[in-house]
Write a protein that holds these residues in place. Structure first.
Motif, PDB file in Angstrom:
ATOM      1  N   SER A 188      -3.557   9.287   4.065  1.00 54.53           N
ATOM      2  CA  SER A 188      -2.878   8.671   2.918  1.00 54.53           C
ATOM      3  C   SER A 188      -1.553   8.012   3.260  1.00 54.53           C
ATOM      4  O   SER A 188      -0.854   7.528   2.380  1.00 54.53           O
ATOM      5  CB  SER A 188      -2.631   9.725   1.831  1.00 54.53           C
ATOM      6  OG  SER A 188      -1.655  10.661   2.266  1.00 54.53           O
ATOM      7  N   LYS A 189      -1.194   7.974   4.534  1.00 53.25           N
ATOM      8  CA  LYS A 189       0.138   7.507   4.899  1.00 53.25           C
ATOM      9  C   LYS A 189       0.254   5.981   4.989  1.00 53.25           C
ATOM     10  O   LYS A 189       1.343   5.464   5.240  1.00 53.25           O
ATOM     11  CB  LYS A 189       0.560   8.125   6.231  1.00 53.25           C
ATOM     12  CG  LYS A 189       0.684   9.650   6.176  1.00 53.25           C
ATOM     13  CD  LYS A 189       1.111  10.226   7.510  1.00 53.25           C
ATOM     14  CE  LYS A 189       1.309  11.728   7.429  1.00 53.25           C
ATOM     15  NZ  LYS A 189       0.080  12.448   7.104  1.00 53.25           N
ATOM     16  N   THR A 190      -0.844   5.248   4.817  1.00 54.17           N
ATOM     17  CA  THR A 190      -0.745   3.798   4.849  1.00 54.17           C
ATOM     18  C   THR A 190       0.117   3.328   3.675  1.00 54.17           C
ATOM     19  O   THR A 190      -0.010   3.838   2.549  1.00 54.17           O
ATOM     20  CB  THR A 190      -2.137   3.148   4.761  1.00 54.17           C
ATOM     21  OG1 THR A 190      -2.765   3.584   3.552  1.00 54.17           O
ATOM     22  CG2 THR A 190      -3.001   3.563   5.941  1.00 54.17           C
ATOM     23  N   PRO A 191       0.996   2.363   3.889  1.00 51.05           N
ATOM     24  CA  PRO A 191       1.951   1.963   2.841  1.00 51.05           C
ATOM     25  C   PRO A 191       1.290   1.568   1.526  1.00 51.05           C
ATOM     26  O   PRO A 191       1.769   1.955   0.453  1.00 51.05           O
ATOM     27  CB  PRO A 191       2.687   0.784   3.488  1.00 51.05           C
ATOM     28  CG  PRO A 191       2.583   1.026   4.958  1.00 51.05           C
ATOM     29  CD  PRO A 191       1.238   1.661   5.162  1.00 51.05           C
ATOM     30  N   ALA A 192       0.199   0.781   1.589  1.00 56.04           N
ATOM     31  CA  ALA A 192      -0.431   0.306   0.348  1.00 56.04           C
ATOM     32  C   ALA A 192      -0.982   1.470  -0.468  1.00 56.04           C
ATOM     33  O   ALA A 192      -0.780   1.540  -1.693  1.00 56.04           O
ATOM     34  CB  ALA A 192      -1.548  -0.685   0.676  1.00 56.04           C
ATOM     35  N   LEU A 193      -1.658   2.395   0.206  1.00 51.89           N
ATOM     36  CA  LEU A 193      -2.216   3.546  -0.502  1.00 51.89           C
ATOM     37  C   LEU A 193      -1.103   4.450  -1.013  1.00 51.89           C
ATOM     38  O   LEU A 193      -1.180   4.967  -2.141  1.00 51.89           O
ATOM     39  CB  LEU A 193      -3.164   4.317   0.415  1.00 51.89           C
ATOM     40  CG  LEU A 193      -3.837   5.556  -0.175  1.00 51.89           C
ATOM     41  CD1 LEU A 193      -4.594   5.225  -1.453  1.00 51.89           C
ATOM     42  CD2 LEU A 193      -4.776   6.194   0.855  1.00 51.89           C
ATOM     43  N   GLN A 194      -0.068   4.645  -0.205  1.00 48.71           N
ATOM     44  CA  GLN A 194       1.059   5.470  -0.638  1.00 48.71           C
ATOM     45  C   GLN A 194       1.669   4.921  -1.926  1.00 48.71           C
ATOM     46  O   GLN A 194       2.029   5.675  -2.829  1.00 48.71           O
ATOM     47  CB  GLN A 194       2.130   5.524   0.454  1.00 48.71           C
ATOM     48  CG  GLN A 194       1.895   6.591   1.503  1.00 48.71           C
ATOM     49  CD  GLN A 194       2.218   7.988   0.988  1.00 48.71           C
ATOM     50  OE1 GLN A 194       2.982   8.165   0.053  1.00 48.71           O
ATOM     51  NE2 GLN A 194       1.614   8.990   1.598  1.00 48.71           N
ATOM     52  N   GLN A 195       1.789   3.600  -2.008  1.00 51.27           N
ATOM     53  CA  GLN A 195       2.400   3.006  -3.192  1.00 51.27           C
ATOM     54  C   GLN A 195       1.561   3.262  -4.437  1.00 51.27           C
ATOM     55  O   GLN A 195       2.087   3.610  -5.503  1.00 51.27           O
ATOM     56  CB  GLN A 195       2.583   1.499  -2.989  1.00 51.27           C
ATOM     57  CG  GLN A 195       3.337   0.815  -4.129  1.00 51.27           C
ATOM     58  CD  GLN A 195       4.722   1.391  -4.329  1.00 51.27           C
ATOM     59  OE1 GLN A 195       5.534   1.410  -3.402  1.00 51.27           O
ATOM     60  NE2 GLN A 195       5.011   1.874  -5.539  1.00 51.27           N
ATOM     61  N   VAL A 196       0.234   3.101  -4.308  1.00 50.21           N
ATOM     62  CA  VAL A 196      -0.645   3.340  -5.460  1.00 50.21           C
ATOM     63  C   VAL A 196      -0.574   4.805  -5.884  1.00 50.21           C
ATOM     64  O   VAL A 196      -0.471   5.121  -7.077  1.00 50.21           O
ATOM     65  CB  VAL A 196      -2.090   2.941  -5.130  1.00 50.21           C
ATOM     66  CG1 VAL A 196      -3.028   3.323  -6.280  1.00 50.21           C
ATOM     67  CG2 VAL A 196      -2.188   1.445  -4.853  1.00 50.21           C
ATOM     68  N   LEU A 197      -0.632   5.718  -4.916  1.00 47.40           N
ATOM     69  CA  LEU A 197      -0.574   7.146  -5.230  1.00 47.40           C
ATOM     70  C   LEU A 197       0.755   7.516  -5.895  1.00 47.40           C
ATOM     71  O   LEU A 197       0.789   8.316  -6.839  1.00 47.40           O
ATOM     72  CB  LEU A 197      -0.772   7.973  -3.958  1.00 47.40           C
ATOM     73  CG  LEU A 197      -2.172   7.926  -3.347  1.00 47.40           C
ATOM     74  CD1 LEU A 197      -2.176   8.559  -1.957  1.00 47.40           C
ATOM     75  CD2 LEU A 197      -3.185   8.627  -4.253  1.00 47.40           C
ATOM     76  N   THR A 198       1.831   6.927  -5.404  1.00 47.31           N
ATOM     77  CA  THR A 198       3.140   7.186  -6.006  1.00 47.31           C
ATOM     78  C   THR A 198       3.182   6.681  -7.438  1.00 47.31           C
ATOM     79  O   THR A 198       3.704   7.358  -8.339  1.00 47.31           O
ATOM     80  CB  THR A 198       4.246   6.513  -5.179  1.00 47.31           C
ATOM     81  OG1 THR A 198       4.223   7.049  -3.849  1.00 47.31           O
ATOM     82  CG2 THR A 198       5.617   6.772  -5.803  1.00 47.31           C
TER      83      THR A 198
END
Length: 399
Positions: free
Chosen positions: A329-339
């Motif tokens: 989950s550490k990829t920036p795009a996925l992190q942003q959606v999860l946040t």
């Protein structure tokens, strides 16, 4: 620590807290029948099992220790099968008390093994044909003893309880199944049941489907993370099957007590459990998480009850936090959606919540190992009508 990661940890702690609170609440649930709980260490009137027997290095059938145990259990089971509620309560407590530690006596495994086997033999007839109060007491005894003996000897009684047609009895069967699950799975090759215990747990949950029952079903399948690999190989697909059944309900409405599903999210995303999953199992776990968030986000748009919508949004956030703690989950795009999903709140319009959650599926598909996953489908509002807002509230059944 960066802010998104901290947010995920905080929500995961909130998830653990919510599940603990739900399970503590389920311990008090009475189903309107006054389910009895919390057994103190009261001893049987007139006789006790001697410390020598409880600490014996071995107990063979027919030995003096075995005869002492058998006589003790039979005397109290006879009272349990009577019609005097006070005598039944005394017998129930007495049948649990030999398992309890005291400053002077710590029961040893040989005693616990023989005691549980003898208990199973004597309780089975009452579990099958006892009256309602007797069967509830059998369920309480089975659950309380099973959680202390760390063996599978009470499996047959638990199965009869799980198969009972009445929900209060089956509920105690689920509570008994939890401490039995890991020993049963560990000895699956020896036991070789026609219908494994974990499949019976799933069938029981599907048969009744109430929030407390679902919660106990998840609890029963949540074996320890340090369990042997052969145990995890059975527990993981069982948990996925139960969660899949619930996810399908989200497509048609809002199932009872959505917060119970946090138990599945917590188990399947926990470090050792995640690492034990095959690549296909990890794909299935993420598919289930994505679908639940996708369906739940669509369903919250139909909820007119503010509290019901709030409870459902909390579940969506918990499932997002479960994804965020996983290694990929550490990829920036996925992190942003999860946040963004974890920042959902009641101040947001339902359409905004749905739009934010809709971004998660595509973001997960961009992860190489999950390219085969499907995006959540549209909910089937026409199949079962509008979601029942009452079903989203935590259980508040009479105590």
């Amino acid at each position: 620590m960066n802010q998104p990661r901290a947010c995920g940890v905080e929500l995961r702690l909130a998830m653990i807290s919510s599940i603990a609170a739900l399970r503590a609440r389920s311990l008090r649930i009475g189903f309107g029948l006054g389910l009895l709980c919390a057994l103190a260490g009261s001893m049987a009137l007139g006789q006790e099992i001697s410390p020598g027997t409880r600490t014996a290095p071995a107990i063979a059938a027919g030995s003096q220790g075995a005869q002492e145990v058998d006589a003790y259990i039979r005397a109290n089971v006879e009272k349990l099968n009577g019609e005097d509620p006070d005598a039944q309560r005394t017998a129930r407590d007495a049948l649990v008390s030999p398992m309890l530690q005291s400053p002077a006596v710590t029961p040893l495994p040989p005693f616990m093994d023989y005691y549980a086997a003898a208990m199973n033999r004597e309780l089975l007839p009452l579990a099958r044909k006892g009256d309602l109060r007797t069967r509830i007491n059998v369920g309480i005894i089975t659950a309380r003893v099973a959680e202390r003996v760390n063996n599978w000897r009470l499996r047959e009684t638990a199965v009869v309880l799980l198969d009972d047609k009445l929900e209060p009895i089956a509920y105690w069967g689920l509570k008994a199944a939890k401490p039995l699950m890991e020993p049963v799975m560990r000895n699956a090759g020896v036991i070789a049941d026609t219908v494994p215990l974990w499949d019976r747990v799933i069938a029981t949950v599907k048969r009744f489907g109430s929030g407390p029952v679902v919660n106990e079903g998840y609890a029963a399948l949540s074996v320890p993370q340090n369990a042997p690999r052969e145990v995890l190989a059975l527990a993981i697909p069982a948990m996925q099957e139960l969660l899949n059944w619930r996810v399908e309900q989200y497509r048609r409405g809002v199932p009872p007590e959505p917060i119970a599903d946090n138990g599945a999210a917590l188990f399947l995303s926990s470090g050792a459990i995640w690492r034990a999953q095959s690549q296909q199992e990890q794909l299935k776990t993420i598919q289930l998480f994505s679908d639940l968030i996708g369906y739940g986000a669509q369903q919250q748009q139909l909820l007119s009850d503010r509290d019901a919508r709030d409870y459902l949004i909390r579940v969506l956030k918990y499932f997002a936090s479960a994804v965020q703690v996983l290694p990929f989950s550490k990829t920036p795009a996925l992190q942003q959606v999860l946040t963004d999903v974890q920042k959902l709140g009641m101040s947001m319009a339902p359409a905004q919540v749905a739009a934010l959650c809709a971004q998660l599926g595509p973001a997960l598909k961009n992860v190489p190992q999950f390219q085969a996953m499907e995006l959540p489908k549209p909910i089937l509002t026409g199949a079962s009508g509008p979601a029942d807002t009452r079903s989203t509230r935590p259980a508040t059944l009479p105590e």
